[in-house]
Structure formats: structure tokens, C-alpha cells
Design an enzyme around this catalytic site. Structure first.
Site, mmCIF file in Angstrom:
data_model
loop_
_atom_site.group_PDB
_atom_site.id
_atom_site.type_symbol
_atom_site.label_atom_id
_atom_site.label_comp_id
_atom_site.label_asym_id
_atom_site.label_seq_id
_atom_site.Cartn_x
_atom_site.Cartn_y
_atom_site.Cartn_z
ATOM 1 N N TYR A 73 0.841 -1.216 0.000
ATOM 2 C CA TYR A 73 0.000 0.000 0.000
ATOM 3 C C TYR A 73 0.870 1.259 0.000
ATOM 4 C CZ TYR A 73 -4.104 2.838 1.064
ATOM 5 O OH TYR A 73 -5.126 3.746 1.004
ATOM 6 N N PHE A 125 -9.037 18.405 -25.081
ATOM 7 C CA PHE A 125 -9.732 17.132 -25.281
ATOM 8 C C PHE A 125 -11.043 17.136 -24.498
ATOM 9 C CE2 PHE A 125 -10.534 12.574 -24.521
ATOM 10 C CZ PHE A 125 -10.740 12.248 -25.841
ATOM 11 N N ASP A 126 -11.995 16.283 -24.887
ATOM 12 C CA ASP A 126 -13.342 16.382 -24.300
ATOM 13 C C ASP A 126 -13.397 16.117 -22.794
ATOM 14 O OD1 ASP A 126 -12.807 13.793 -25.188
ATOM 15 O OD2 ASP A 126 -14.914 13.242 -25.270
ATOM 16 N N ASP A 216 -1.011 18.451 -21.500
ATOM 17 C CA ASP A 216 -1.817 17.238 -21.545
ATOM 18 C C ASP A 216 -1.034 16.292 -22.462
ATOM 19 O OD1 ASP A 216 -3.534 15.193 -22.182
ATOM 20 O OD2 ASP A 216 -5.289 16.463 -22.465
ATOM 21 N N ALA A 218 -0.906 12.864 -23.277
ATOM 22 C CA ALA A 218 -1.276 11.504 -23.702
ATOM 23 C C ALA A 218 -0.389 10.983 -24.836
ATOM 24 C CB ALA A 218 -2.747 11.485 -24.121
ATOM 25 N N LYS A 259 -2.065 5.715 -23.643
ATOM 26 C CA LYS A 259 -1.657 5.965 -25.032
ATOM 27 C C LYS A 259 -0.143 5.711 -25.146
ATOM 28 C CE LYS A 259 -5.676 8.393 -24.753
ATOM 29 N NZ LYS A 259 -6.440 8.493 -23.501
ATOM 30 N N HIS A 450 -21.890 11.867 -25.717
ATOM 31 C CA HIS A 450 -21.525 10.950 -26.801
ATOM 32 C C HIS A 450 -21.348 9.499 -26.353
ATOM 33 C CE1 HIS A 450 -17.942 12.592 -24.988
ATOM 34 N NE2 HIS A 450 -17.248 11.563 -25.405
HETATM 35 C C1 P71 Z 1 -9.205 8.814 -26.985
HETATM 36 C C2 P71 Z 1 -9.229 8.995 -25.520
HETATM 37 C C3 P71 Z 1 -10.077 8.081 -24.690
HETATM 38 C C4 P71 Z 1 -11.493 8.332 -24.978
HETATM 39 C C5 P71 Z 1 -12.113 9.373 -24.364
HETATM 40 C C6 P71 Z 1 -13.403 9.687 -24.695
HETATM 41 C C7 P71 Z 1 -14.069 8.923 -25.633
HETATM 42 C C8 P71 Z 1 -13.445 7.844 -26.214
HETATM 43 C C9 P71 Z 1 -12.159 7.556 -25.884
HETATM 44 C C10 P71 Z 1 -8.361 10.411 -23.829
HETATM 45 C C11 P71 Z 1 -7.605 11.557 -23.508
HETATM 46 C C12 P71 Z 1 -6.883 12.285 -24.518
HETATM 47 C C13 P71 Z 1 -6.208 13.430 -24.183
HETATM 48 C C14 P71 Z 1 -5.460 14.205 -25.190
HETATM 49 C C15 P71 Z 1 -6.885 13.182 -21.907
HETATM 50 C C16 P71 Z 1 -7.568 12.032 -22.188
HETATM 51 C C17 P71 Z 1 -8.272 11.320 -21.093
HETATM 52 N N1 P71 Z 1 -8.521 10.001 -25.066
HETATM 53 N N2 P71 Z 1 -6.224 13.860 -22.891
HETATM 54 O O1 P71 Z 1 -8.613 9.662 -27.656
HETATM 55 O O2 P71 Z 1 -6.859 11.885 -25.791
HETATM 56 O O3 P71 Z 1 -7.549 10.198 -20.741
HETATM 57 O O4 P71 Z 1 -9.091 8.278 -21.248
HETATM 58 O O5 P71 Z 1 -7.091 8.006 -19.760
HETATM 59 O O6 P71 Z 1 -9.054 9.264 -18.979
HETATM 60 O O7 P71 Z 1 -9.731 7.831 -27.482
HETATM 61 P P1 P71 Z 1 -8.248 8.877 -20.162
#
Ligand code: P71
Length: 458
Positions: A73, A125-126, A216, A218, A259, A450
Site C-alpha cells: 500500500y 480534449f473532451d 496534456d 497523452a 496511449k 456521446h
Molecule cells: C481517446 C481517448 C479516450 C477516450 C475518451 C473519450 C471517448 C473515447 C475515448 C483520452 C484523452 C486524450 C487526451 C489528449 C486526456 C484524455 C483522457 N482520449 N487527454 O482519444 O486523448 O484520458 O481516457 O485516460 O481518462 O480515445 P483517459
């Protein structure tokens, strides 16, 4: 004319069989989900390009590293190894582990954001935008105009327009801007990179106004690859040297490790400032887990430490990004409009140009996503009006400039034969494109609709 052909710098040690449904079966399956691509059973998908997030294939070294996981832990050596890797690669002394990228955003923004704040960035990002708007703050997009011009084929369409950034700072006032987020590569804009030149200019503006600059991160390694290939003066630098230079401009970062960390789950925040680290630790303990695991198990952290090193090797990135370019080139040959140049992780098909008869309010990119699943068992994701969601104040639908179907390629998972099937599927639709009609929404959630929206055919 006697150059050796290119092939991937790896071979396959384990395979996962795929089932292929008939076209009729797929038509039934997608109707059962009410045209929601997220809700398809994954076994019913032949080639899954929904996301490159958490869907990569780990290497034999990563699988071996799993066995070294220490599940204590507190004080796990697996956390220390992860932290040391991050410090070595990216230069940050403090690391807060989280279970994925949005969790990192949740923790960091809990410490930094207040209602009414403004966060400039390059097409946030969303999930980032979601976490900003959820706190009644504003995500201010300062991306260069070329990013949304489908006919512009520039090398760094993820860049920030410095004049937009300055105008935003003047309009909202430094006191309301607790930080800026630079997304590398810029996912919402087509997986397009940000140049080192632009990173340094952004950092200069932020420094002038004492605004902390967060990355950010990723797809930071893919961004570094594009800098090496496209920006003057970087050809002879290693990916890790470029990464180090990129991060010399950042005050902190959030990372979805799913990623460029090439793991199935994981994330972190890293920063220079000790006080910010302390504040994040408090929220991390509340939301994620103790400060030495934050939602990851010890073995996850081991696999991530190894994955971060593999993900920053040139040969790996070349194979990865060449595959994305290959799919883009095959689709282009058919005359189908896509965002060019292709980005680091995905091909984005221009659904507005594909289906000019379908208005944006009837979700042409969602229509294309459904059609590609029906024709070829390929799952992409809509990056258009459904994703753009409603304005949090007026509740009106926000119509984005581009209406895209994103085909995101998992890392080290599919061969170029699979890519040929994807292009073939698009060709089937292209040849009868006039026959398609729009969709209307049946159900939508109040935020990030979405994921769970359902549709009816018009
Ligand atoms: C991607 C995703 C994951 C995703 C998210 C929403 C709908 C479908 C798939 C996530 C990102 C990203 C960037 C630039 C933060 C996140 C969140 N992308 N910044 O592209 O691309 O990370 O998914 O690990 O929480 O499919 P998280």
C-alpha cells in the site's frame, strides 16, 4: 531501386483470434445498440478503431515487468521505479499516480480551478473540457485556424495561435487564468503535433504573465517524433532529447498513460512545484488512492515504467506512425476526404464532405461510423456534433467546424492487411454515398453525451 523494404521492428509472440460476423448480423447488432458505437459488444467488432487508448499490445518486457510488481500500500518500489523513469524522461521531481488521464485532470483541476476561471489551450480534449466546464470554468480554444481547414496540409496544425492567446489573456485577465493546457499531440484537431518553436513561444507568453503551463501529455512521444521528422534542427536529435526539451517548457503535466505509455490502464500528474504536489496529494488520496499507487496496482506501474521507455524509442514510433500514414494514404487513393497530413494516432475522415446531403444537426460522422461497422465490422468514433455537445449555458447544440469519423489505431495490434480492410469498407460506402440519410438523438446525458447517446434513423 535496391533498398530493403520496410518492416516492423518486432514479431508476434501471442495472437488473439477474431470473429467475423456477417453484414446482416452486424446490421442487427448496431440496431440493438440504437446506433451507439460504444455499446457494441467488442466481440462483435472485427477491427476496433474506437480508440488507441488502453488498447495497445504490451511487449514481452512489459509482461515480465508485471511479475516484478510490488503490491504494498505504501512505499512500493514499483512506484519508485515509475517515478524515477518519469523524472529521467520528463524532468519532473514530483509524481502523483492516478488510474487514468481524466483522473489526473480531476485531481489537478480540483487543486487549481475555481468557478469563472478561464483555461486557454489548443482544442482541449473532451474530458479536459468536461472537467473544466463541470467546475463552471471556461475552456478557451486558441488553436491556429489551419487546424480546422481541411485543405491546409501544414506540418504543425496542433499549434497555438499566439495572438488568440494574448487576446484571451487581455479579455479575461491574468487573475482569472490559473493555468494553460497544451495538448501534445492535439487529439481533437486530428492528432496533429505542436512544434518546438510554438511550445517555446507559448511558454514565453505564459512566463510573461506568470501563468503556469501544463501539458496534456497523452501522446507526447508521437509529438516528439513529428518534431524530429518535420522541424528544422531536430533531425539528428533522439526522441528522448526532444522530449526533454519539450518538457523544459512545462510547469506540470497530466498523462493518460493508456496511449504513449503503452499500457491498458494508468495515468499520472507530474510537476516541479512542491506546494502543488502537496495539494494534489490530498485530492489524490480522496479520489484515487494512496500517493504511491493512485488507482494503479504495483504491476501496472512496473509495466508503465517499461512502456514509457519503449514508447520513446524511434524505431517503435516509426512503425506506429507509418501505419497511420499507410491507412491515410490508402483512403486518399480512393478519393475519400481525410485530414492531412495524417496525425500520430488516427485517420480522421471528413464526414461533411463524404455526405454533403446530411446536415450537421443530423450527425453525418455518426452515420459514417454506423455504416463502416455495417459494411466491414470496423468501429471508429464520431468526433463531430455529438461529441461537441451542448453549450453549458444556452443548452444549444454546438456545431463544430469539422465533422469527423476518427479511426484510431491501437499500438502494435493490427497489421497493414487490417488497414486494407478498413479502406475497403470505406470504399463500399463511398460508392453508394448518396443513399445515406441522417440520424436524430433519442436519448442524451446532460454532460459528455456521446458515450451513452442513442439514435433513430430519419
Ligand atoms: C481517446 C481517448 C479516450 C477516450 C475518451 C473519450 C471517448 C473515447 C475515448 C483520452 C484523452 C486524450 C487526451 C489528449 C486526456 C484524455 C483522457 N482520449 N487527454 O482519444 O486523448 O484520458 O481516457 O485516460 O481518462 O480515445 P483517459
Amino acid at each position: 531501386m535496391n533498398t530493403q523494404p520496410y518492416a516492423e521492428p518486432w514479431r508476434i509472440k501471442m495472437v488473439e483470434p477474431l470473429e467475423i460476423l456477417t453484414r446482416e448480423e452486424r446490421i442487427e447488432k448496431i440496431r440493438e445498440t440504437e446506433f451507439n458505437l460504444f455499446n457494441l459488444n467488442a466481440e462483435d467488432v472485427y477491427i476496433d478503431l474506437l480508440t488507441d487508448s488502453g488498447t495497445g499490445a504490451m511487449s514481452d518486457r512489459q509482461w515480465s515487468a508485471l511479475m516484478m510488481g510490488n503490491e504494498s500500500y505504501g512505499g512500493s518500489p514499483s512506484f519508485r521505479r515509475l517515478k524515477e523513469t518519469i523524472t529521467e524522461l520528463l524532468g519532473f521531481p514530483h509524481v502523483v499516480p492516478t488510474h487514468q488521464g481524466r483522473a489526473a485532470e480531476n485531481v489537478l483541476f480540483s487543486a487549481m480551478l475555481k468557478p469563472g476561471n478561464v483555461v486557454p489551450g489548443n482544442a482541449h480534449f473532451d474530458t479536459t473540457k468536461g472537467h473544466i466546464e463541470f467546475r463552471n470554468a471556461i475552456a478557451l480554444d486558441c488553436t491556429v485556424d489551419e487546424a480546422s481547414d481541411i485543405n491546409d496540409h501544414g506540418p504543425f496544425k496542433g499549434n497555438v495561435d499566439i495572438s488568440k492567446l494574448r487576446a484571451g489573456i487581455n479579455k479575461y485577465g491574468v487573475e482569472n487564468i490559473p493555468f494553460m493546457v497544451l495538448t501534445v499531440t492535439c487529439n481533437s484537431g486530428g492528432g496533429q503535433p505542436v512544434s518546438m518553436q510554438n511550445i517555446s513561444e507559448v511558454a514565453q507568453v505564459c512566463r510573461e504573465h506568470k501563468i503556469p503551463l501544463f501539458f496534456d501529455s497523452a501522446r507526447f512521444a508521437e509529438n516528439a517524433y513529428f518534431i524530429k521528422m518535420r522541424e528544422d534542427g531536430y533531425q539528428d536529435k533522439s526522441i528522448r532529447e526532444i522530449v526533454k526539451e519539450m518538457y523544459s517548457y512545462a510547469d506540470a503535466m497530466t498523462m493518460s498513460a493508456k496511449k504513449d505509455g503503452i499500457v491498458n490502464m494508468g495515468g499520472f500528474i507530474a510537476m516541479h512545484d512542491e506546494e502543488l504536489y502537496r495539494q494534489c496529494c490530498t485530492f489524490n488520496i480522496m479520489f484515487e488512492g494512496y500517493i504511491s499507487y493512485g488507482g494503479m496496482s504495483g504491476r501496472d506501474m512496473e509495466a508503465l515504467a517499461t512502456g514509457l521507455m519503449e514508447g520513446t524509442e524511434f524505431e517503435y514510433l516509426q512503425a506506429r506512425i507509418s501505419q497511420v500514414a499507410y491507412l491515410g494514404a490508402e483512403i486518399c487513393k480512393l478519393g475519400i476526404p481525410i485530414i492531412r497530413p495524417t496525425g500520430g494516432h488516427a485517420v480522421y475522415v471528413d464526414a461533411k464532405a463524404f455526405f454533403p446531403q446530411i446536415p450537421q444537426t443530423e450527425y453525418p460522422a455518426q452515420v459514417l461510423g454506423v455504416a463502416l461497422y455495417e459494411e466491414a465490422g470496423v468501429r471508429g468514433v464520431e468526433i463531430g456534433t455529438v461529441l461537441a455537445d451542448r453549450d453549458p449555458v444556452t443548452r444549444e447544440e454546438r456545431l463544430p467546424k469539422m465533422e469527423l469519423l476518427r479511426l484510431a489505431i491501437p499500438r502494435r495490434v493490427y497489421t497493414n492487411n487490417h488497414m486494407d480492410v478498413v479502406a475497403w469498407g470505406l470504399k463500399q460506402i463511398w460508392e453508394k454515398r448518396e443513399s445515406y440519410r441522417g440520424l436524430k438523438i433519442k436519448y442524451e446525458a446532460p454532460i459528455m453525451r456521446h458515450f451513452t447517446a442513442t439514435f433513430e434513423q430519419i
